[in-house]
Write an enzyme that holds these catalytic residues in place. Structure first.
Site: not given
Ligand code: AMP
Length: 211
Positions: A13, A88, A122, A152, A163
């Site tokens: 995203k 969300r 990532r 992160r 998540r």
């Protein structure tokens, strides 16, 4: 153009949002980035949000709704905006519907096994915050500005699994919510960054005219 980017964590995203915002001159509103900025500044909201984010939980709806309602009244949103990571939950979608009419919801769909692999690779730039994928043996240096990359704090396997559960329970119902309102645009997010962008630009150029 008032757009929403929907999709599970690590669907791409943020990466797609950068390209869309640039091409159509839209304000890019990432609630995750806004919360991480609050954490970096150690504000009361940041301190409250950090533990929730690190564990892969959602920040309460009323906090996020107020944050977005205020953000979308700012000058740079007049020409249009792109919401990345918001709404969300159904409660957030209903609150947003009370504020503004959305033109399209781009739903980036990616299978969970691909998402888990993507999140492991990532990294985010410590300076410009650009998100990127690193391959084995590659230097952890930002492709955009050359600064150091970091992981992160919520991109660890336990947090990611949680998540994903939270996504399927709380966010996935938004697909039906927006399909029922004829706003949903399915995008195959398993393809390369360029191929996913081509699907999105193809749709937006046809619907709104080339920016
Ligand atoms: P993101 O950068 O979009 O992956 O968001 C990182 C984290 O920020 C999420 O896992 C949530 O903990 C929190 N967050 C971001 N957007 C929202 C939202 N719309 N509602 C609740 N929590 C959010």
């Amino acid at each position: 153009m008032k757009l929403i980017l929907l999709g599970p964590p690590a669907a791409g995203k943020g990466t797609q949002a950068e390209g869309i915002a640039e091409r159509y001159s839209l304000a890019h509103i990432s609630t995750g980035d806004m919360l991480r900025a609050e954490i970096a500044l150690k504000t009361p909201l940041g301190l409250q949000a950090k533990a929730l984010i690190d564990d892969g939980n959602l920040v309460p709806d009323d906090i996020i709704n107020a944050m977005v309602a205020s953000r979308i009244t700012q000058e740079d949103c007049k020409i249009g905006f792109l919401l990345d990571g918001y709404p969300r939950t159904i409660a957030q979608a209903e609150a947003l519907a009370g504020e503004v009419d959305i033109d399209a919801v781009l739903d980036i769909d990616v299978d969970a096994d691909i998402l888990i692999k993507r999140v492991a690779a990532r990294r985010v730039c410590t300076q410009c915050h650009h998100s990127q994928t690193i391959h084995e043996g590659e230097a952890e240096i930002c492709a955009k500005c050359g600064a150091a990359l970091e992981r992160r704090t919520d991109d660890n396997p336990e947090s990611m699994r949680h998540r994903l559960d939270v996504y399927y329970q709380r966010t996935h119902p938004l697909i039906k919510f927006y399909r029922d309102r004829q706003l949903l645009v399915p995008i195959d997010g398993s393809k390369s960054i360029e191929e996913v962008s081509a699907q999105i630009f193809g749709y937006l150029d046809t619907k709104f005219g080339r920016a």
